[in-house]
Design a protein around this motif. Structure first.
Motif, PDB file in Angstrom:
ATOM      1  N   UNK A  53       4.480  10.125  -9.646  1.00 51.16           N
ATOM      2  CA  UNK A  53       5.447  11.084  -9.117  1.00 51.16           C
ATOM      3  C   UNK A  53       5.862  12.143 -10.140  1.00 51.16           C
ATOM      4  N   UNK A  54       4.930  12.518 -10.992  1.00 50.96           N
ATOM      5  CA  UNK A  54       5.218  13.527 -12.002  1.00 50.96           C
ATOM      6  C   UNK A  54       4.482  14.840 -11.711  1.00 50.96           C
ATOM      7  N   UNK A  55       3.269  14.738 -11.142  1.00 49.10           N
ATOM      8  CA  UNK A  55       2.388  15.914 -11.122  1.00 49.10           C
ATOM      9  C   UNK A  55       2.349  16.646  -9.786  1.00 49.10           C
ATOM     10  N   UNK A  56       2.705  15.983  -8.706  1.00 57.06           N
ATOM     11  CA  UNK A  56       2.735  16.661  -7.416  1.00 57.06           C
ATOM     12  C   UNK A  56       1.397  16.787  -6.702  1.00 57.06           C
ATOM     13  N   UNK A  57       0.316  16.291  -7.304  1.00 59.28           N
ATOM     14  CA  UNK A  57      -1.001  16.461  -6.671  1.00 59.28           C
ATOM     15  C   UNK A  57      -1.070  15.778  -5.306  1.00 59.28           C
ATOM     16  N   UNK A  58      -0.293  14.721  -5.120  1.00 59.62           N
ATOM     17  CA  UNK A  58      -0.373  13.924  -3.891  1.00 59.62           C
ATOM     18  C   UNK A  58       0.669  14.341  -2.861  1.00 59.62           C
ATOM     19  N   UNK A  59       1.284  15.503  -3.061  1.00 62.08           N
ATOM     20  CA  UNK A  59       2.379  15.904  -2.172  1.00 62.08           C
ATOM     21  C   UNK A  59       1.928  15.995  -0.716  1.00 62.08           C
ATOM     22  N   UNK A  60       2.663  15.311   0.159  1.00 65.11           N
ATOM     23  CA  UNK A  60       2.475  15.425   1.607  1.00 65.11           C
ATOM     24  C   UNK A  60       3.856  15.670   2.216  1.00 65.11           C
ATOM     25  N   UNK A  61       3.865  16.005   3.483  1.00 64.18           N
ATOM     26  CA  UNK A  61       5.157  16.189   4.142  1.00 64.18           C
ATOM     27  C   UNK A  61       5.439  14.978   5.028  1.00 64.18           C
ATOM     28  N   UNK A  62       6.604  14.394   4.846  1.00 64.17           N
ATOM     29  CA  UNK A  62       7.053  13.292   5.702  1.00 64.17           C
ATOM     30  C   UNK A  62       8.292  13.784   6.439  1.00 64.17           C
ATOM     31  N   UNK A  63       8.179  13.894   7.735  1.00 65.41           N
ATOM     32  CA  UNK A  63       9.238  14.496   8.549  1.00 65.41           C
ATOM     33  C   UNK A  63       9.680  15.830   7.947  1.00 65.41           C
ATOM     34  N   UNK A  69       0.821  -1.215   0.000  1.00 63.58           N
ATOM     35  CA  UNK A  69       0.000   0.000   0.000  1.00 63.58           C
ATOM     36  C   UNK A  69       0.856   1.266   0.000  1.00 63.58           C
ATOM     37  N   UNK A  70       0.441   2.207  -0.821  1.00 58.39           N
ATOM     38  CA  UNK A  70       1.162   3.489  -0.832  1.00 58.39           C
ATOM     39  C   UNK A  70       0.634   4.369   0.298  1.00 58.39           C
ATOM     40  N   UNK A  71       1.416   5.374   0.597  1.00 62.87           N
ATOM     41  CA  UNK A  71       0.983   6.320   1.622  1.00 62.87           C
ATOM     42  C   UNK A  71      -0.317   7.001   1.192  1.00 62.87           C
ATOM     43  N   UNK A  72      -0.440   7.281  -0.101  1.00 60.58           N
ATOM     44  CA  UNK A  72      -1.679   7.915  -0.591  1.00 60.58           C
ATOM     45  C   UNK A  72      -2.875   7.001  -0.348  1.00 60.58           C
ATOM     46  N   UNK A  73      -2.712   5.720  -0.604  1.00 63.51           N
ATOM     47  CA  UNK A  73      -3.824   4.781  -0.385  1.00 63.51           C
ATOM     48  C   UNK A  73      -4.186   4.709   1.095  1.00 63.51           C
ATOM     49  N   UNK A  74      -3.172   4.661   1.944  1.00 59.05           N
ATOM     50  CA  UNK A  74      -3.443   4.580   3.381  1.00 59.05           C
ATOM     51  C   UNK A  74      -4.151   5.843   3.863  1.00 59.05           C
ATOM     52  N   UNK A  77       5.844   4.207  -0.274  1.00 59.05           N
ATOM     53  CA  UNK A  77       5.210   3.077   0.400  1.00 59.05           C
ATOM     54  C   UNK A  77       4.906   3.437   1.850  1.00 59.05           C
ATOM     55  N   UNK A  78       3.718   3.090   2.255  1.00 61.41           N
ATOM     56  CA  UNK A  78       3.307   3.460   3.612  1.00 61.41           C
ATOM     57  C   UNK A  78       4.209   2.832   4.664  1.00 61.41           C
ATOM     58  N   UNK A  79       4.733   1.644   4.381  1.00 64.48           N
ATOM     59  CA  UNK A  79       5.626   1.016   5.381  1.00 64.48           C
ATOM     60  C   UNK A  79       6.849   1.890   5.643  1.00 64.48           C
ATOM     61  N   UNK A  80       7.244   2.667   4.646  1.00 61.23           N
ATOM     62  CA  UNK A  80       8.406   3.549   4.832  1.00 61.23           C
ATOM     63  C   UNK A  80       8.082   4.743   5.722  1.00 61.23           C
ATOM     64  N   UNK A  81       6.793   4.968   5.969  1.00 58.16           N
ATOM     65  CA  UNK A  81       6.399   6.059   6.868  1.00 58.16           C
ATOM     66  C   UNK A  81       6.364   5.587   8.326  1.00 58.16           C
ATOM     67  N   UNK A  82       6.673   4.325   8.545  1.00 57.31           N
ATOM     68  CA  UNK A  82       6.679   3.786   9.906  1.00 57.31           C
ATOM     69  C   UNK A  82       7.637   4.609  10.769  1.00 57.31           C
ATOM     70  N   UNK A  83       7.120   5.124  11.873  1.00 62.36           N
ATOM     71  CA  UNK A  83       7.964   5.893  12.793  1.00 62.36           C
ATOM     72  C   UNK A  83       8.141   7.345  12.381  1.00 62.36           C
ATOM     73  N   UNK A  84       7.446   7.765  11.357  1.00 58.89           N
ATOM     74  CA  UNK A  84       7.639   9.137  10.878  1.00 58.89           C
ATOM     75  C   UNK A  84       6.379   9.989  11.102  1.00 58.89           C
ATOM     76  N   UNK A  85       6.562  11.294  10.887  1.00 63.53           N
ATOM     77  CA  UNK A  85       5.448  12.240  11.041  1.00 63.53           C
ATOM     78  C   UNK A  85       4.992  12.681   9.661  1.00 63.53           C
ATOM     79  N   UNK A  86       3.722  12.426   9.370  1.00 60.73           N
ATOM     80  CA  UNK A  86       3.154  12.772   8.074  1.00 60.73           C
ATOM     81  C   UNK A  86       2.196  13.952   8.263  1.00 60.73           C
ATOM     82  N   UNK A  87       2.316  14.916   7.369  1.00 60.60           N
ATOM     83  CA  UNK A  87       1.375  16.049   7.401  1.00 60.60           C
ATOM     84  C   UNK A  87       0.669  16.140   6.057  1.00 60.60           C
TER      85      UNK A  87
END
Lengths: 175, 776
Positions: free
Chosen positions: A46-56, A24-29, A66-76
């Motif tokens: 990853x071309x258009x930027x519409x899904x841009x979020x802040x990770x740390x 699962x991607x972070x966008x899907x989660x 990938x959402x698993x890569x956000x484990x332990x991180x702060x998403x905004x």
């Protein structure tokens, strides 16, 4: 049945523990599991930027993160920009300058602008233009978006000029 | 923004740059688009698409897909005997799922519905389709060549919603439609011309890239159908769905939430019939959400090849124009017959032309169906027409702005017999553009300037209604079938209602684009909403007010009390009553509602077609890097001649957005086919403008109250796109001495034009290479 894994992350300041599939991607989660549909997916590549979020604090394309890569991180996400119903300055500037039309790029644009301004509170026009290069807007021709980000920056805000003076000692990120 | 106004002041907040009403929803992420909707039991669909440009379907094996865990339904044309598979508002030639053969790479062949999108995709890969490849044609010339493969063996049924009156002419098996615009004696006019300019011009097939991909949700309930879709024209979609599923119009509900970009590419019907068919077979609500790559395979703009001759007298006055236009319209008609009709109408531009003969054929090819895309024939033909004006200006030694001044239609003058006179002052617009561009100022070496015009018979048909409901507390609901696609209709239309009712803007609530909840509107396109829906809302508001004044007389006045209407209510004797108080008094309590109706049709002010002209006026300053062929645009000027800017901030937004979209098309955008295959069907390879691509932009808004709409308003949003490519071509003719006739002006094409220029100069100078003379 697909294998599930647990991730622990902070989303807009709220601690979350989620059981997800590793694919699962972070966008899907964000969209499907947490109902945070403000984050939009357009190109999904990853071309258009519409899904841009802040990770740390860093701007990331949630569609390929990938959402698993956000484990332990702060998403905004865009849903976390306003505080107690008060728009963040960059959101207010988008309203004032009509820096959107259809609104589908707006969340990503706001997050990219937030990352830009947190890194560089007094960007030049050129820096704003370069900073938004990764985000496509098909409606506005970018002109009002650049104006809005400049207006939201402390440099573009007459009232903020004083704050620049005040804050210069502790604003280590300012260039 | 510079605003030039000679119209009377309309009632506030009409004419004011009030903040957009969708602003809070859109900057907080709360705005719900179709792709954000969820509902209990929602299943997800994926589509198996044709890998062939043209092929017969020999067999489809769906057994493995059906057996895949989590799959709910696998649907082919054979599974839909109860559905009319062919749809199309113009020509019903488009199967909602491939029937017997496929006509382009990407055509839907099988639909798979599963519990989740991943399972649907897995199952779609298990479908096996056997094809027999057929000969194909992927451009219009090839499709008209001797022995070309025929796409449609028999003509499709002509439908009454095509947007023009005459029957569709099919002059060749691969000609989808042919339109002719003709007046005067072109041959003798050209024979007597002091100068005849001739050329062939090409405009590419383009992708609109609305950022929200095509997607819809369909749900059946006791034989009635509800569809949520990211579409511009809910009522047109309803029409097609009712026909496909043999339903009364009232049993089809089409709801459009916020739309993530349209630009014409979401006009008319797209994924809705297939989504509804899949939901019917699945017995569940179904979402079909395409990827961007699939959206590119769904609709595009019509490519054009234009052969044009224009004759001039020695003073630069146009004597005649003759043109043949081929539009590459792809595998199905979609809206191309109307694009073709408009291309023929718009080739003349806003000029007085004594004789004209234009034939435009839309041609079936084995490519993605062409259809509406912002500008609608105008960008294609404006390239040809405006390039020839500057070529003539150069050859006759006349300033190109002066040449245009000599030829533009004067206010009220008709381009051809029976058509509405032009409702714009183009001489004044040219002057405004020239001022902002600095027409007479010195130029750096190699730079050139140009100003180009376009004129579009806009507004489509005036078939539009609205309802204004005045509630007991004085708040107002306005319902209308116009869609908020980002253009700001939800703001502008509320401003018109507030101004007409004399109430603060926050008293007005607008409900849009739900065919079971709001009344009919033909479409959201052709720059028509502010003008035509604005008139319908004005009419509905006035109807509500006249009822309320009568109610005040009946319920609030006694004896000789005079009842005088005023903004927001009435004065009865010496007491002022707001509209809500009138409602309550008439119903005799604390409740009730007044209902005003607005109807707009071809009658009165909107009898003569078109309802209005949308003119474009764009100026550019540009130069070229002689070593690489890369074009730099240094300044871009638009004049938005909109009659009355109901919201000037939104008018400017339309102009800059349109102009930058036009810039992308002029410089880069093109769908490239090779060997039957789309080579750049993704956003890596199909590059749209980004922030650093934007030149210095200057916007002028001209308001002379000369439109048919409220307080003289008329439409905008396409005009500032149409002339952009021509203006760049002409600026480089003047600045660099090069001829550019094929859009997009890629570095490779520009570099070749530079080599051609140098060869010609070298020949003229007796064989010596000439360099560095650009702009001298």
């Amino acid at each position: 049945m697909h294998e599930l894994v647990t991730i622990e992350l902070s989303v807009n300041g709220v601690a979350r523990s989620l059981l997800i599939e590793p694919r699962e991607t972070l966008a899907e989660v964000l969209r499907d599991r947490l109902g945070l549909t403000g984050t939009k997916v357009s190109c999904d590549a990853q071309v258009c930027g519409a899904c841009t979020v802040l990770v740390d604090g860093l701007a990331m394309s949630a569609c390929t993160y990938l959402a698993v890569d956000a484990d332990g991180r702060a998403v905004r996400t865009v849903e976390g920009l306003a505080t107690d119903g008060v728009l963040a300055p960059v959101q207010q500037a988008f309203v004032d300058k009509a820096a959107f039309q259809c609104g589908f790029c707006t969340s990503g644009m706001l997050m990219a602008a937030t990352a830009l301004l947190e890194d560089n509170p007094t960007p030049t026009r050129e820096e704003v233009v370069r900073g938004l290069e990764g985000n496509i807007c098909r409606c506005t021709g970018y002109v009002p978006i650049v104006e809005a980000v400049l207006a939201a920056s402390r440099a573009g805000d007459a009232a903020g000029a004083a704050r620049i003076e005040q804050g210069s000692e502790n604003s280590g990120g300012a260039r | 923004m510079k605003r030039v106004t000679t119209r009377p002041t309309p009632p506030a907040p009409i004419g004011e740059a009030v903040p957009r009403r969708d602003a809070l929803a859109k900057v907080t992420g709360a705005a719900q688009f179709t792709v954000d909707l969820g509902m209990p039991g929602l299943a997800h669909a994926k589509v198996v698409r044709s890998p062939y440009p043209h092929a017969r379907i020999l067999s489809i094996d769906t057994a493995a897909a059906r057996a895949h865990p989590g799959v709910i339904a696998v649907v082919t044309a054979a599974d839909l005997p109860d559905v009319e598979l062919l749809y199309g508002h113009s020509i019903a030639d488009h199967p909602l799922i491939a029937t017997g053969k496929v006509r382009f790479i990407g055509e839907p062949v099988v639909g798979v519905v599963a519990e989740d999108p991943v399972t649907a995709e897995e199952a779609a890969r298990l479908v096996s389709v056997e094809y027999e490849a057929l000969a194909y044609a992927t451009d219009a010339e090839a499709a008209l060549a001797e022995g070309a493969a025929i796409l449609h063996e028999k003509p499709g049924e002509q439908r009454p919603h095509r947007g023009f009156e005459e029957d569709i002419r099919r002059t060749h098996p691969n000609v989808c439609s042919q339109s002719r615009q003709h007046w005067g004696d072109v041959e003798s006019a050209l024979a007597g011309a002091a100068l005849v300019v001739e050329g062939e011009y090409r405009y590419p097939r383009c992708y609109a890239y609305a950022m929200e991909p095509y997607n819809a949700v369909a749900s059946w309930d006791r034989g009635e159908l509800t569809v949520w879709t990211s579409g511009q024209h809910p009522y047109m979609v309803r029409e097609d769905l009712a026909r496909c599923f043999h339903l009364p119009l009232a049993s089809v509900r089409v709801i459009v939430p916020y739309v993530g970009g349209g630009y014409g590419s979401k006009s008319y019907t797209k994924v809705e019939p297939l989504t509804a068919a899949l939901a019917l077979r699945a017995g569940r609500p179904v979402r079909l959400a395409l990827s961007i790559e699939e959206s590119i395979l769904t609709t595009r703009g019509d490519g054009a090849t234009i052969r044009l001759r224009t004759g001039f007298d020695s003073d630069g006055r146009i004597l005649a124009r003759e043109a043949t236009i081929l539009l590459d319209s792809g595998a199905y008609a979609e809206n191309s017959p109307l694009v073709g009709r408009k291309a023929a109408n718009r080739l003349g531009g806003p000029y007085r032309i004594p004789a004209l003969d234009v034939t435009c054929s839309t041609v079936y090819t084995n490519t993605v169906p062409g259809s509406s895309f912002r500008g609608f024939g105008a960008p294609q033909v404006t390239l040809a027409g405006e390039t020839q004006l500057d070529e003539a200006a150069e050859r006759l030694g006349i300033d190109p702005v002066e040449l245009r001044r000599r030829n533009v239609l004067r206010p009220g003058e008709s381009a051809w017999p029976g058509v509405r006179g032009i409702d714009a002052d183009l001489v004044a617009d040219l002057d405004l553009a020239a001022d902002e561009l600095g027409w007479a100022a010195p130029l750096p070496p190699g730079h050139g300037r140009a100003i180009c015009l376009s004129a579009s018979d806009a507004g489509s048909e005036p078939v539009t209604t609205s309802v204004v409901r005045v509630h007991a507390d004085g708040s107002i609901t306005v319902t209308c079938g116009s869609t908020e696609i980002g253009q700001g209709s939800s703001t502008v239309l509320a401003q018109i209602a507030a101004g007409e009712m004399g109430v603060p803007l926050d008293h007005v609530h607008l409900l849009q684009s739900d065919t079971s909840a709001v009344s009919f509107d033909r479409s959201t396109g052709a720059s028509r909403t502010t003008t035509l829906m604005g008139l319908a809302i004005q009419s509905a508001a006035r109807d509500a007010r006249s009822q309320l004044v009568a109610w005040a007389r009946e319920s609030l006045a006694t004896g000789d009390d005079e009842v005088v209407e005023m903004p927001g209510g009435v004065r009865v004797g010496d007491k002022v009553h707001g509209w809500g108080a009138v409602v309550k008094a008439w119903f005799g309590g604390a409740m009730g509602e007044a209902i005003g109706r607005g109807y707009l049709r071809r009658a009165g002010a909107t009898e003569v077609m078109p309802p209005f002209w949308e003119v474009g006026c764009v100026g550019v300053e540009a130069s070229v890097d002689e070593a690489t062929g890369e074009i730099a645009v240094h300044r871009l000027v638009t004049v938005g001649d909109v009659g009355c800017a109901v919201n000037p901030q939104l008018v400017e937004a339309q102009d800059v957005g349109a102009a930058i979209m036009g810039l992308g098309m002029a410089l880069r955008e093109e769908l490239v086919y090779e060997d039957g295959t789309l080579m750049n069907g993704n956003l890596f390879d199909y590059r749209v403008p980004r922030a650093p691509d934007v030149p210095e932009f200057r916007s002028v808004i001209a308001e002379r109250g000369d439109g048919v709409g409220v307080y003289g308003a008329k439409g905008g949003g396409e005009g500032s796109l149409n002339p952009v490519a021509a203006a760049i071509s002409n600026a480089l003719r003047r600045g660099a001495g090069i001829e550019l006739r094929e859009v997009p002006f890629t570095p490779e094409r520009v570099w070749k034009a530079i080599q051609e220029r140098d060869r010609a100069r070298s020949a003229a100078h007796g064989g010596h290479a000439v360099q560095g003379e650009a702009g001298t």
